[in-house]
Design a protein around this motif. Structure first.
Motif, PDB file in Angstrom:
ATOM      1  N   LYS A   1       0.841  -1.217   0.000  1.00  0.00           N
ATOM      2  CA  LYS A   1       0.000   0.000   0.000  1.00  0.00           C
ATOM      3  C   LYS A   1       0.862   1.249   0.000  1.00  0.00           C
ATOM      4  CE  LYS A   1      -4.001  -1.596   2.531  1.00  0.00           C
ATOM      5  NZ  LYS A   1      -4.574  -1.621   3.867  1.00  0.00           N
ATOM      6  N   THR A   2       1.942   1.211   0.765  1.00  0.00           N
ATOM      7  CA  THR A   2       2.862   2.355   0.823  1.00  0.00           C
ATOM      8  C   THR A   2       3.512   2.561  -0.540  1.00  0.00           C
ATOM      9  OG1 THR A   2       3.295   1.783   3.117  1.00  0.00           O
ATOM     10  CG2 THR A   2       4.882   3.263   2.050  1.00  0.00           C
ATOM     11  N   LEU A   3       4.036   1.477  -1.098  1.00  0.00           N
ATOM     12  CA  LEU A   3       4.737   1.585  -2.383  1.00  0.00           C
ATOM     13  C   LEU A   3       3.780   1.976  -3.508  1.00  0.00           C
ATOM     14  CD1 LEU A   3       7.158  -1.456  -2.059  1.00  0.00           C
ATOM     15  CD2 LEU A   3       7.762   0.962  -1.995  1.00  0.00           C
ATOM     16  N   PHE A   4       2.562   1.443  -3.459  1.00  0.00           N
ATOM     17  CA  PHE A   4       1.544   1.761  -4.472  1.00  0.00           C
ATOM     18  C   PHE A   4       1.384   3.284  -4.573  1.00  0.00           C
ATOM     19  CE2 PHE A   4      -2.970   2.427  -5.584  1.00  0.00           C
ATOM     20  CZ  PHE A   4      -3.138   1.582  -6.666  1.00  0.00           C
ATOM     21  N   ALA A   5       1.263   3.934  -3.417  1.00  0.00           N
ATOM     22  CA  ALA A   5       1.066   5.391  -3.408  1.00  0.00           C
ATOM     23  C   ALA A   5       2.318   6.119  -3.896  1.00  0.00           C
ATOM     24  CB  ALA A   5       0.697   5.851  -2.000  1.00  0.00           C
ATOM     25  N   LEU A   6       3.482   5.643  -3.479  1.00  0.00           N
ATOM     26  CA  LEU A   6       4.726   6.305  -3.895  1.00  0.00           C
ATOM     27  C   LEU A   6       4.944   6.199  -5.406  1.00  0.00           C
ATOM     28  CD1 LEU A   6       7.272   5.323  -1.082  1.00  0.00           C
ATOM     29  CD2 LEU A   6       6.371   7.599  -1.579  1.00  0.00           C
ATOM     30  N   PHE A   7       4.668   5.014  -5.953  1.00  0.00           N
ATOM     31  CA  PHE A   7       4.863   4.846  -7.399  1.00  0.00           C
ATOM     32  C   PHE A   7       3.905   5.750  -8.192  1.00  0.00           C
ATOM     33  CE2 PHE A   7       7.026   0.749  -6.333  1.00  0.00           C
ATOM     34  CZ  PHE A   7       8.201   0.982  -7.026  1.00  0.00           C
ATOM     35  N   TRP A   8       2.649   5.872  -7.727  1.00  0.00           N
ATOM     36  CA  TRP A   8       1.718   6.745  -8.448  1.00  0.00           C
ATOM     37  C   TRP A   8       2.124   8.207  -8.308  1.00  0.00           C
ATOM     38  CZ3 TRP A   8      -1.064   5.657 -12.412  1.00  0.00           C
ATOM     39  CH2 TRP A   8      -1.616   4.381 -12.567  1.00  0.00           C
ATOM     40  N   ALA A   9       2.641   8.584  -7.137  1.00  0.00           N
ATOM     41  CA  ALA A   9       3.082   9.975  -6.940  1.00  0.00           C
ATOM     42  C   ALA A   9       4.236  10.290  -7.898  1.00  0.00           C
ATOM     43  CB  ALA A   9       3.511  10.183  -5.494  1.00  0.00           C
ATOM     44  N   ALA A  10       5.215   9.396  -7.946  1.00  0.00           N
ATOM     45  CA  ALA A  10       6.361   9.599  -8.846  1.00  0.00           C
ATOM     46  C   ALA A  10       5.883   9.669 -10.296  1.00  0.00           C
ATOM     47  CB  ALA A  10       7.368   8.465  -8.666  1.00  0.00           C
ATOM     48  N   ARG A  11       4.925   8.819 -10.625  1.00  0.00           N
ATOM     49  CA  ARG A  11       4.415   8.749 -12.010  1.00  0.00           C
ATOM     50  C   ARG A  11       3.742  10.058 -12.413  1.00  0.00           C
ATOM     51  NH1 ARG A  11       2.079   3.729 -11.687  1.00  0.00           N
ATOM     52  NH2 ARG A  11       4.249   3.115 -12.027  1.00  0.00           N
ATOM     53  N   ALA A  12       2.996  10.651 -11.491  1.00  0.00           N
ATOM     54  CA  ALA A  12       2.302  11.915 -11.808  1.00  0.00           C
ATOM     55  C   ALA A  12       3.325  12.975 -12.208  1.00  0.00           C
ATOM     56  CB  ALA A  12       1.489  12.379 -10.601  1.00  0.00           C
ATOM     57  N   ASP A  13       4.432  13.053 -11.454  1.00  0.00           N
ATOM     58  CA  ASP A  13       5.463  14.048 -11.753  1.00  0.00           C
ATOM     59  C   ASP A  13       6.178  13.726 -13.072  1.00  0.00           C
ATOM     60  OD1 ASP A  13       6.843  16.434 -10.373  1.00  0.00           O
ATOM     61  OD2 ASP A  13       8.496  15.226 -11.162  1.00  0.00           O
ATOM     62  N   HIS A  14       6.456  12.447 -13.271  1.00  0.00           N
ATOM     63  CA  HIS A  14       7.121  11.994 -14.500  1.00  0.00           C
ATOM     64  C   HIS A  14       6.275  12.333 -15.735  1.00  0.00           C
ATOM     65  CE1 HIS A  14       8.280   8.230 -17.049  1.00  0.00           C
ATOM     66  NE2 HIS A  14       9.082   9.222 -17.348  1.00  0.00           N
ATOM     67  N   LEU A  15       4.970  12.071 -15.624  1.00  0.00           N
ATOM     68  CA  LEU A  15       4.075  12.343 -16.756  1.00  0.00           C
ATOM     69  C   LEU A  15       4.044  13.830 -17.079  1.00  0.00           C
ATOM     70  CD1 LEU A  15       1.037  10.021 -15.983  1.00  0.00           C
ATOM     71  CD2 LEU A  15       2.476   9.941 -18.021  1.00  0.00           C
ATOM     72  N   LYS A  16       3.892  14.636 -16.019  1.00  0.00           N
ATOM     73  CA  LYS A  16       3.736  16.081 -16.218  1.00  0.00           C
ATOM     74  C   LYS A  16       5.016  16.710 -16.773  1.00  0.00           C
ATOM     75  CE  LYS A  16       2.708  20.295 -13.737  1.00  0.00           C
ATOM     76  NZ  LYS A  16       2.793  20.919 -12.423  1.00  0.00           N
ATOM     77  N   ASN A  17       6.162  16.301 -16.226  1.00  0.00           N
ATOM     78  CA  ASN A  17       7.397  17.024 -16.537  1.00  0.00           C
ATOM     79  C   ASN A  17       8.260  16.392 -17.630  1.00  0.00           C
ATOM     80  OD1 ASN A  17       7.098  19.242 -14.704  1.00  0.00           O
ATOM     81  ND2 ASN A  17       7.267  17.711 -13.087  1.00  0.00           N
ATOM     82  N   THR A  18       8.018  15.158 -17.969  1.00  0.00           N
ATOM     83  CA  THR A  18       8.852  14.516 -19.000  1.00  0.00           C
ATOM     84  C   THR A  18       8.014  13.976 -20.162  1.00  0.00           C
ATOM     85  OG1 THR A  18      10.489  13.928 -17.339  1.00  0.00           O
ATOM     86  CG2 THR A  18      10.576  12.698 -19.407  1.00  0.00           C
ATOM     87  N   VAL A  19       7.038  13.142 -19.843  1.00  0.00           N
ATOM     88  CA  VAL A  19       6.314  12.443 -20.916  1.00  0.00           C
ATOM     89  C   VAL A  19       5.472  13.415 -21.748  1.00  0.00           C
ATOM     90  CG1 VAL A  19       4.623  10.638 -21.437  1.00  0.00           C
ATOM     91  CG2 VAL A  19       6.295  10.298 -19.590  1.00  0.00           C
ATOM     92  N   LEU A  20       4.650  14.195 -21.066  1.00  0.00           N
ATOM     93  CA  LEU A  20       3.745  15.087 -21.790  1.00  0.00           C
ATOM     94  C   LEU A  20       4.505  16.110 -22.657  1.00  0.00           C
ATOM     95  CD1 LEU A  20       0.800  15.620 -22.326  1.00  0.00           C
ATOM     96  CD2 LEU A  20       0.723  17.071 -20.304  1.00  0.00           C
ATOM     97  N   PRO A  21       5.513  16.806 -22.104  1.00  0.00           N
ATOM     98  CA  PRO A  21       6.252  17.757 -22.955  1.00  0.00           C
ATOM     99  C   PRO A  21       6.885  17.081 -24.176  1.00  0.00           C
ATOM    100  CG  PRO A  21       6.811  18.090 -20.634  1.00  0.00           C
ATOM    101  CD  PRO A  21       5.980  16.848 -20.700  1.00  0.00           C
TER     102      PRO A  21
END
Ligand code: Z5A
Length: 208
Positions: free
Chosen positions: A63-83
């Motif tokens: 449960k802890t890791l699930f939340a951390l991975f999604w948090a990291a993913r949100a930042d990755h998507l916004k700042n790397t993937v989408l641009p």
């Protein structure tokens, strides 16, 4: 190369993703943005260090890791993937939500999070769902033997788990990809043959 595709490469341990992705980068150059999870953006890389390098990481539950991975993913998507996609590049990420499903939900056994996973996926990814998942399939015994032979850095707390964990992981990936557009590569083959298959899958996607 067709512009703006979003592709995921994922696998259990020792499937050789890194070697094959480096080869793809050599082949396609600047039209391809290679990134990875956890990480792929400055803040997400800090979360990666917390997940993989913290001395307390191995006791973190699913449960802890699930939340951390999604948090990291949100930042990755916004700042790397989408641009990168907006700039017309093709993006290939080494691991993505397929790993969250296989590692946290199936291998770590948090199956109570399964429905929530698909809701999170809709919420966080929205229209940014990958066009294709390429799963490098390998018997965990063979993959782990490669990791042991590789030497260098110590095995991380995922790699160091018992074989049952890695067998569940493989089942987790198979369950996940049944829900998404995917191709499977037999990663137990010699490196050159794996590249031939991987290259063919990439060429087929770019030609569509
Ligand atoms: N994780 C998670 O739990 N939940 C999530 O949501 C996400 C991730 C996103 C990140 O690890 C960890 O986070 C990961 C899942 C978890 N678990 N682990 N570990 P990582 O990013 O540090 O590492 P990785 O992705 O697992 O592995 P890697 O280092 O990239 O290894 P690889 O993909 O297998 O690649 P490799 O270095 O190219 O190959 C390994 C060795 O095999 C190397 O010595 C090669 O020379 C050899 N090799 C490669 N191909 C062949 C062939 N065809 N024949 C023989 N030998 C080969």
């Amino acid at each position: 190369m067709k512009k703006g595709l979003f592709i995921v490469v994922d696998s259990g341990e020792g499937a050789g993703k890194t070697s094959q992705l480096n080869r793809a980068k050599e082949t396609y150059g600047d039209s391809l943005v290679l990134t990875r999870e956890p990480g792929g953006s400055p803040y997400a890389e800090e979360i990666r260090a917390l997940i993989l390098k913290s001395p307390n990481a191995s006791q973190a539950d699913a449960k802890t890791l699930f939340a951390l991975f999604w948090a990291a993913r949100a930042d990755h998507l916004k700042n790397t993937v989408l641009p990168a996609l907006k700039a017309g590049k093709t993006v290939i990420t080494d691991r993505f939500d397929s790993s969250t499903f296989a590692y946290q939900i199936i291998a770590q056994g948090a199956t109570e999070l399964k429905d929530f996973f698909w809701q999170m996926r809709d919420f966080y990814l929205g229209d940014l769902k990958p066009d294709l998942y390429i799963y490098f399939d390998i018997d965990p015994v063979v993959g782990l033997a490669r990791k042991h032979k590789q030497g260098g850095e110590e095995l991380n707390h995922f790699e160091a788990r018992q074989i049952d964990f890695h067998n569940r992981l493989r089942e987790g990936f198979k369950e996940f990809i049944a829900h998404v557009p995917h191709e499977v590569i037999d990663a137990s083959q010699p490196m050159e043959k794996v590249w031939e298959d991987f290259h063919a899958v990439l060429e087929k996607s770019f030609a569509k």
